[in-house]
Enzyme design. Sequence first.
Site, PDB file in Angstrom:
ATOM      1  N   ASP A  11       0.824  -1.204   0.000  1.00  0.00           N
ATOM      2  CA  ASP A  11       0.000   0.000   0.000  1.00  0.00           C
ATOM      3  C   ASP A  11       0.859   1.255   0.000  1.00  0.00           C
ATOM      4  O   ASP A  11       0.608   2.208  -0.754  1.00  0.00           O
ATOM      5  CB  ASP A  11      -0.925  -0.010   1.215  1.00  0.00           C
ATOM      6  CG  ASP A  11      -2.225   0.736   0.971  1.00  0.00           C
ATOM      7  OD1 ASP A  11      -2.510   1.038  -0.196  1.00  0.00           O
ATOM      8  OD2 ASP A  11      -2.949   1.015   1.935  1.00  0.00           O
ATOM      9  N   ASP A  63      -8.897  -2.110   2.597  1.00  0.00           N
ATOM     10  CA  ASP A  63      -8.635  -1.509   3.905  1.00  0.00           C
ATOM     11  C   ASP A  63      -9.697  -1.901   4.928  1.00  0.00           C
ATOM     12  O   ASP A  63      -9.544  -1.608   6.119  1.00  0.00           O
ATOM     13  CB  ASP A  63      -8.583   0.016   3.779  1.00  0.00           C
ATOM     14  CG  ASP A  63      -7.515   0.462   2.798  1.00  0.00           C
ATOM     15  OD1 ASP A  63      -6.471  -0.191   2.748  1.00  0.00           O
ATOM     16  OD2 ASP A  63      -7.738   1.453   2.072  1.00  0.00           O
TER      17      ASP A  63
END
Length: 381
Positions: free
Chosen positions: A197, A268
């Site tokens: 990420d 997420d």
Amino acid sequence: CLNSRAYSLVDSSQVSTFLISILLIVYGSFRSLNMDFENQDKEKDNSSTAGSFNGNSTNNSIQTIDSTQALFLPIGASVSLLVMFFFFDSVQVVFTICTAVLATIAFAFLLLPMCQYLTRPCSPQNKISFGCCGRFTAAELLSFSLSVMLVLIWVLTGHWLLMDALAMGLCVAMIAFVRLPSLKVSCLLLSGLLIYDVFWVFFSAYIFNSNVMVKVATQPADNPLDVLSRKLHLGPNVGRDVPRLSLPGKLVFPSSTGSHFSMLGIGDIVMPGLLLCFVLRYDNYKKQANSDSCGAPGPGNISGRMQKVSYFHCTLIGYFVGLLTATVASRIHRAAQPALLYLVPFTLLPLLTMAYLKGDLRRMWSEPFHSKSSSSRFLEV
């Protein structure tokens, strides 16, 4: 990736993101736990011997991630991201159709409890045979029909609220059907995805002259109806007025003024959600183990109050604090933020600390669940 162009630290769109993401994680975790109990009850019904609670379910539809898969998942996600970045125009229709099919199944799974409640008074739970397609209950058929209807309306309108509904179904289904077997695998997976990420949000622009993560997440796809009308030459007015589709790989919520959207990728939600699901199952296993041992107390150096704090509550609070920190960071920097950079430390570190203080770290790290004869029961949260 969390992106918000708000002019206050927390606005209505971000509050909606907080609440929905937490509700999805909690609901998905309890659906997963209920599936374990249902599978255990079926095994008891089909066997004369006593059943046992095992953290690794024997249901073939459930996927357990091992250490190798946890290490290679960020690499596979990176390859997929690059394919979408460089060849989006070529694969967008196929990707849209595949996403719509998966979203249909996932949203049907999300609606299934409600449909079971609605159909229970008026129809038996006997399964109806559809030949080679399988056998389904009336509730399953109703939930699938409603899901197909919602997907068709989303394809015709492209409304963000319908896209969010499909994304919610994907989140709950992935949390319920994918399992982390141990804390070791959890740390490997979340650490690798944190690096993934951070790299694709912060450093991809230096290599590809564009923020790869943000571009892929926000790029709309051609509507399959429009593509089909052009391929079949159905005329200029057939299928041409349908909108482009923003794919349900994220949750988006508009602010009260409509001037901006708050966006949170479903990764997420799902990846920390898998950790929350793991600790919920461990809390339940430990509760059953303590009940079978006549309420044996924990280690002598830990207070009774600490022993009463569940790992699930601790990790869930960490998720909320991490999401709040990511939102504040996006407000300060006025740019997209890798949410896992904040979510992973705020969930893993408190969990590791509490497991060490309670004396459960060694067990949770490698083999947290042991076959143990016990009765099915739910953990009160």
